[in-house]
Design an enzyme around this catalytic site. Sequence first.
Site, PDB file in Angstrom:
ATOM      1  NE  ARG A 185      -3.364   3.827 -11.077  1.00 25.88           N
ATOM      2  CZ  ARG A 185      -3.095   5.054 -10.711  1.00 25.88           C
ATOM      3  NH1 ARG A 185      -2.575   5.912 -11.581  1.00 25.88           N
ATOM      4  NH2 ARG A 185      -3.312   5.461  -9.494  1.00 25.88           N
ATOM      5  CD  GLU A 204       0.159  -9.244   1.341  1.00 22.83           C
ATOM      6  OE1 GLU A 204      -0.724  -8.382   1.189  1.00 22.83           O
ATOM      7  OE2 GLU A 204      -0.089 -10.400   1.728  1.00 22.83           O
ATOM      8  N   PRO A 205       4.264  -5.232  -1.098  1.00 22.01           N
ATOM      9  CG  PRO A 205       6.485  -4.543  -1.401  1.00 22.01           C
ATOM     10  CD  PRO A 205       5.642  -5.569  -0.697  1.00 22.01           C
ATOM     11  N   GLY A 206       3.170  -3.646  -4.092  1.00 25.26           N
ATOM     12  CA  GLY A 206       2.940  -3.843  -5.522  1.00 25.26           C
ATOM     13  C   GLY A 206       3.280  -2.573  -6.270  1.00 25.26           C
ATOM     14  N   GLY A 235       0.757  -1.243   0.000  1.00 23.61           N
ATOM     15  CA  GLY A 235       0.000   0.000   0.000  1.00 23.61           C
ATOM     16  C   GLY A 235       0.781   1.283   0.000  1.00 23.61           C
ATOM     17  CB  CYS A 269     -17.280   5.749 -28.773  1.00 18.42           C
ATOM     18  SG  CYS A 269     -16.441   5.480 -30.325  1.00 18.42           S
ATOM     19  CD  GLU A 270     -17.453   4.593 -22.013  1.00 21.09           C
ATOM     20  OE1 GLU A 270     -17.263   5.182 -20.929  1.00 21.09           O
ATOM     21  OE2 GLU A 270     -17.697   3.395 -22.102  1.00 21.09           O
TER      22      GLU A 270
HETATM   23  C1  LIG Z   1      -3.499  -4.721  -3.722  1.00 21.12           C
HETATM   24  C2  LIG Z   1      -2.907  -5.426  -2.576  1.00 21.12           C
HETATM   25  C3  LIG Z   1      -1.565  -5.246  -2.247  1.00 21.12           C
HETATM   26  C4  LIG Z   1      -0.661  -4.297  -2.994  1.00 21.12           C
HETATM   27  O1  LIG Z   1      -1.000  -2.971  -2.808  1.00 21.12           O
HETATM   28  P1  LIG Z   1      -0.041  -1.837  -3.434  1.00 21.12           P
HETATM   29  O2  LIG Z   1      -0.751  -0.581  -3.135  1.00 21.12           O
HETATM   30  O3  LIG Z   1       0.072  -2.113  -4.876  1.00 21.12           O
HETATM   31  O4  LIG Z   1       1.261  -1.933  -2.721  1.00 21.12           O
HETATM   32  C5  LIG Z   1      -1.045  -5.985  -1.216  1.00 21.12           C
HETATM   33  N1  LIG Z   1      -1.819  -6.853  -0.515  1.00 21.12           N
HETATM   34  C6  LIG Z   1      -3.114  -7.054  -0.801  1.00 21.12           C
HETATM   35  C7  LIG Z   1      -3.890  -8.021  -0.004  1.00 21.12           C
HETATM   36  C8  LIG Z   1      -3.705  -6.351  -1.832  1.00 21.12           C
HETATM   37  O5  LIG Z   1      -4.993  -6.536  -2.107  1.00 21.12           O
END
Ligand SMILES: *Cc1c(COP(=O)(O)O)cnc(C)c1O
Length: 421
Positions: A314, A275-277, A239, A346-347
């Site tokens: 986004r 869990e960084p994405g 997050g 087309c939106e």
């Molecule tokens: C989406 C998500 C993440 C990653 O969040 P980021 O904002 O991308 O870091 C990690 N854990 C869980 C359970 C998620 O749903």
Amino acid sequence: MDHFLYRDGELFAEDVAVSEIAAAVGTPFYAYSTATLTRHFRLFDEALEGMDHLVCYAMKANSNLAVVKLLGDLGAGMDVVSGGEYRRAQLAGIPGERIVFSGVGKTREEMEMALAGGIRQFNIESEPEMMMLDQVARSMGVCAPVTIRVNPDVDAKTHEKIATGKKENKFGIPISRAREVYAQAAACKGLDVVGIDVHIGSQLTDLAPFETAYGLVADLTETLRADGHDIRRLDLGGGLGIPYEQSNTPPPLPSDFGALIKRTVGHLGCEIEIEPGRLIAGNAGIMVSRVIYVKSGEDREFLILDSAMNDLVRPTMYQAHHDIVPVRAPEPGAARSAYDIVGPVCESGDTFARERQMHRLNAGDLVAFRSAGAYGAVMASEYNSRPLIPEILVQDDQFAVIRARPTFDEMINRDTIPVWL
Ligand SMILES: *Cc1c(COP(=O)(O)O)cnc(C)c1O
């Protein structure tokens, strides 16, 4: 530092000119930087140094097999949220003991798949899911390692669609009911309760909500231990936000996040997972597009690009800002205009930016959307029968197509016409 920099007036991805990729693969496309992905993963890994830990990349941010393999080779674990993502992790060579399975709606089939293929832990989000997993594991004669995701009722102060830690959100069990649910889990013969999971939302630009949530998790750890549970692992979610606008004050760094984790839960002696994405993939990618037309409206000018909301949703979905920069740097003193930057779909929602101040552009010019590496390609669709755009991985002076652009026929041939037509 994201490795997308100008050299002699040309935007480069590492040591490759973006215009050279455009000439080779056509536009639009996504391009990712190996050096940036690597750097971001290492920042998190180093931030947790001194603690027993695993950085589990949240694959949903960018699940291209090459990206997953690259991070997996660096030692990353994976946070998956579907059978499809689990399969991608497997195909990228990630061992089961480095895969955690999150999400509120895991099906029996997905549970079976992960139990058969190997799994570090399931993050359980509800009692019915817990009962199902217990049943599936027992029927397979195995014991499923689990954490239970608690919902701490903390306001992540982010966009409502990506806030997950408030009690009105669908995620986790209320932290107030945790003792009861952990007691139930402990009684399940098919489950091995290993820890606690929390994830409060995405694109957080302030550490305070993490601090509150992790403090509550620390208290809960002690309570559950006193109840007799062997809490040995804390999954603290992802997050951490990224700077989408170069001009804004930058959000906290992974090192600040790591220090916060040490401060709030470090004394518990638990193994830590994060869990960084977005922070790993976001600024490691750009989307490159070409101006098709510059159209003068009644009271504004439109830049009509060859990319659209189906390629990068986004802005439409979260009112998100992306910096949009010319691939050829403007001459000093070049004239500026305020453009509405739009795609061909087309939106009216197919708008990337309104009244964006840009140096003047012409039809045929290339532009790059910054910070498009996370929640970009993965959220794309073929709306308006626009084929998914290719993905490119750059490393130093080389680049490779890591997902090719399908032809119209490849896209359309997935449809079938029933015999009666
Ligand atoms: C989406 C998500 C993440 C990653 O969040 P980021 O904002 O991308 O870091 C990690 N854990 C869980 C359970 C998620 O749903």
